[in-house]
Design an enzyme around this catalytic site. Structure first.
Site, PDB file in Angstrom:
ATOM      1  N   LYS A   1       0.838  -1.156   0.058  1.00  0.00           N
ATOM      2  CA  LYS A   1       0.003   0.181   0.149  1.00  0.00           C
ATOM      3  C   LYS A   1       0.969   1.002   0.046  1.00  0.00           C
ATOM      4  O   LYS A   1       2.195   1.425   0.235  1.00  0.00           O
ATOM      5  CB  LYS A   1      -1.015  -0.063   1.333  1.00  0.00           C
ATOM      6  CG  LYS A   1      -0.010   0.076   2.696  1.00  0.00           C
ATOM      7  CD  LYS A   1      -1.033  -0.200   3.654  1.00  0.00           C
ATOM      8  CE  LYS A   1      -0.327  -0.029   4.912  1.00  0.00           C
ATOM      9  NZ  LYS A   1      -1.172  -0.590   6.195  1.00  0.00           N
TER      10      LYS A   1
ATOM     11  N   ARG B   1     -11.281   0.325  14.649  1.00  0.00           N
ATOM     12  CA  ARG B   1     -11.011   1.083  13.544  1.00  0.00           C
ATOM     13  C   ARG B   1     -11.514   0.141  12.383  1.00  0.00           C
ATOM     14  O   ARG B   1     -12.945   0.487  12.085  1.00  0.00           O
ATOM     15  CB  ARG B   1      -9.327   0.951  13.400  1.00  0.00           C
ATOM     16  CG  ARG B   1      -8.740   1.976  12.378  1.00  0.00           C
ATOM     17  CD  ARG B   1      -7.455   1.889  12.100  1.00  0.00           C
ATOM     18  NE  ARG B   1      -7.045   0.605  11.595  1.00  0.00           N
ATOM     19  CZ  ARG B   1      -5.641   0.491  11.116  1.00  0.00           C
ATOM     20  NH1 ARG B   1      -4.855   1.107  11.436  1.00  0.00           N
ATOM     21  NH2 ARG B   1      -5.636  -0.703  10.331  1.00  0.00           N
TER      22      ARG B   1
ATOM     23  N   TYR C   1      13.487  31.624   7.360  1.00  0.00           N
ATOM     24  CA  TYR C   1      12.190  32.245   8.078  1.00  0.00           C
ATOM     25  C   TYR C   1      12.198  32.337   9.656  1.00  0.00           C
ATOM     26  O   TYR C   1      12.609  31.351  10.298  1.00  0.00           O
ATOM     27  CB  TYR C   1      10.765  31.376   7.553  1.00  0.00           C
ATOM     28  CG  TYR C   1      10.635  31.235   6.210  1.00  0.00           C
ATOM     29  CD1 TYR C   1      10.386  32.907   5.657  1.00  0.00           C
ATOM     30  CD2 TYR C   1      10.401  30.500   5.366  1.00  0.00           C
ATOM     31  CE1 TYR C   1       9.817  32.667   4.165  1.00  0.00           C
ATOM     32  CE2 TYR C   1      10.260  30.540   4.021  1.00  0.00           C
ATOM     33  CZ  TYR C   1       9.846  31.591   3.601  1.00  0.00           C
ATOM     34  OH  TYR C   1       9.411  31.868   2.221  1.00  0.00           O
TER      35      TYR C   1
ATOM     36  N   MET D   1       9.490  24.938   2.413  1.00  0.00           N
ATOM     37  CA  MET D   1       8.863  24.301   1.643  1.00  0.00           C
ATOM     38  C   MET D   1       9.544  23.175   0.685  1.00  0.00           C
ATOM     39  O   MET D   1       9.709  22.263   0.450  1.00  0.00           O
ATOM     40  CB  MET D   1       7.850  25.002   0.831  1.00  0.00           C
ATOM     41  CG  MET D   1       6.842  23.764   0.015  1.00  0.00           C
ATOM     42  SD  MET D   1       5.684  24.880  -1.039  1.00  0.00           S
ATOM     43  CE  MET D   1       4.451  25.498   0.208  1.00  0.00           C
TER      44      MET D   1
HETATM   45  C1  LIG Z   1      -0.607  -1.619   6.842  1.00  0.00           C
HETATM   46  C2  LIG Z   1      -1.265  -2.907   7.099  1.00  0.00           C
HETATM   47  C3  LIG Z   1      -0.603  -4.121   7.344  1.00  0.00           C
HETATM   48  C4  LIG Z   1       0.944  -4.255   7.213  1.00  0.00           C
HETATM   49  O1  LIG Z   1       1.442  -3.626   8.422  1.00  0.00           O
HETATM   50  P1  LIG Z   1       2.840  -3.314   8.746  1.00  0.00           P
HETATM   51  O2  LIG Z   1       2.898  -3.117  10.231  1.00  0.00           O
HETATM   52  O3  LIG Z   1       3.427  -2.513   7.810  1.00  0.00           O
HETATM   53  O4  LIG Z   1       3.563  -4.979   8.377  1.00  0.00           O
HETATM   54  C5  LIG Z   1      -1.060  -5.249   7.715  1.00  0.00           C
HETATM   55  N1  LIG Z   1      -2.490  -5.360   7.535  1.00  0.00           N
HETATM   56  C6  LIG Z   1      -3.341  -4.252   7.643  1.00  0.00           C
HETATM   57  C7  LIG Z   1      -4.510  -4.216   7.669  1.00  0.00           C
HETATM   58  C8  LIG Z   1      -2.932  -3.087   7.183  1.00  0.00           C
HETATM   59  O5  LIG Z   1      -3.494  -1.941   7.363  1.00  0.00           O
END
Ligand SMILES: *Cc1c(COP(=O)(O)O)cnc(C)c1O
Length: 378
Positions: A44, A146, A274, A322
């Site tokens: 991801k 969550r 800045y 930036m």
């Molecule tokens: C991001 C995520 C993972 C991976 O987690 P890591 O700690 O980065 O290995 C696994 N399962 C879900 C549902 C996630 O959101």
């Protein structure tokens, strides 16, 4: 981007990000060796900023057999790149393209009855005789409040999914949960999360479901908690060298460099940047680097951060802008055109992602996923 823009920028002389895929390969082998279950490479957020397709291909060649992403769009991008391994997408709106998921053979997580209905709608309209139905992983909230179904909704979700499965409308191939405190193996909530997952599996079984895949562990639990492994681990951070449990030596994969684009000698008392938050306490030399918070350098890290120039650590001074930062190089004879290492694996004395995270009071994940789009990936 217009064709003109592509032609007009054949080379780039700014900040540059390189990814060591050999490190990703080595990390993948570490995880494959830590579990008897299958290994899902979680890619991801563009493979935690390391390039989703590159990380996916590398992980699949070194022990992973599944790919995992958040959104369906990320999954489709993997398919478009020619990756044919099983892919799971676990966080989508109810109006996401679930018929596209079926067509692309992308598995989806189902955290609610609403999502189940949406996935079933996505399965309608496929021509009779060619209908395949979605492949789903029912998702239980194992203690984070969550994503995933809450325990009070779980039995109903399992029964509804089983009805759809018996009607030939989908296949329940997996059950998934996620642990919120696995970074600390001693946290008692890990046991509670495992227990809730076991309860969820039993409820699913009572509903008649027999999913072959049961997955709970991510990076930290895969490294520290074998009781959480079940039939598969979903590992993201660890593949790119981040171990939130601090239990295992992994190989960081990212190096960020930037050229020195300006050098100036200043007198004692010269204010910098800045807000004039830093004033030179002595005569010194300042070097300018063309990257800032829009490129992923956390503004909060400013007062502590360092880079490597000429083999030595030098501090950032003044505020992170930036697009640029100023480095106090003291009496070092730095010249325009030299390369500063902002962070890397650390083997040559350069700062690491972990140090940048500490300087900014954040986690490594936020640093590696935050590198801006104008940094060239080499
Ligand atoms: C991001 C995520 C993972 C991976 O987690 P890591 O700690 O980065 O290995 C696994 N399962 C879900 C549902 C996630 O959101």
């Amino acid at each position: 981007m217009s064709a003109l823009a592509v032609v007009a920028a054949p080379t780039h002389h700014g900040a540059r990000l390189t990814v060591d895929l050999a490190a990703v390969a080595a990390n993948t082998r570490v995880f494959a060796g830590r579990t008897h279950g299958a290994l899902m490479a979680v890619v991801k957020a563009d493979g935690f900023g390391h390039g989703a397709v590159d990380v996916a291909r590398t992980a699949l060649a070194h022990g992973a057999s599944w790919l995992g992403v958040t959104s369906l769009e990320e999954a489709f991008a993997l398919r478009d790149a020619g990756l044919r391994a099983p892919v799971l997408s676990w966080l989508n709106a109810v109006d996401a393209d679930f018929s596209g998921a079926i067509a692309a053979a992308v598995d989806v997580a189902v955290p609610s009855r609403e999502h189940l209905a949406a996935v079933l709608r996505g399965g309608q309209g496929t021509r009779r005789g060619t209908r395949r139905g979605a492949r789903v992983h029912l998702q239980l909230d194992t203690g984070m409040a969550r994503d995933g179904a809450s325990p009070s909704d779980w039995a109903g979700l399992c029964r509804a999914a089983r009805r759809a499965e018996r009607a030939g409308q989908l296949h329940v191939v997996g059950i998934m949960g996620h642990l919120g405190c696995a970074d600390d193996p001693d946290d008692p909530d890990n046991r509670a999360g495992r227990a809730r997952f076991a309860w969820g599996l039993a409820v699913a079984r009572q509903a008649g479901l027999r999913p072959p895949l049961r997955h709970l562990a991510a990076t930290s639990a895969t490294l520290t908690d074998p009781l959480s492994h079940h039939t598969m681990s979903r590992v993201g951070a660890g593949l790119v060298g981040i171990d939130p449990s601090r239990s295992t030596v992994l190989s960081p994969a990212m190096t960020l460099t930037a050229p020195v684009v300006g050098v100036r000698r200043v007198r004692a008392g010269t204010p910098v940047g800045y807000g004039h938050t830093w004033t030179a306490p002595r005569a010194t030399t300042l070097a300018l680097l063309p990257l800032g918070y829009a490129d992923g350098l956390p503004r909060a890290a400013g007062p502590r951060a360092e880079v490597l120039l000429r083999g030595r650590r030098h501090r950032l001074v003044g505020r992170v802008s930036m697009d640029q930062v100023v480095v106090d190089v003291g009496e070092d004879a730095v010249v325009v055109g030299e390369t500063a290492v902002v962070f890397g694996p650390g083997g040559s004395g350069e700062p690491t992602v972990a140090e940048w995270a500490a300087w900014a009071d954040t986690i490594e994940h936020e640093i590696v996923t935050g590198i801006g789009s104008r940094v060239v990936r080499a």
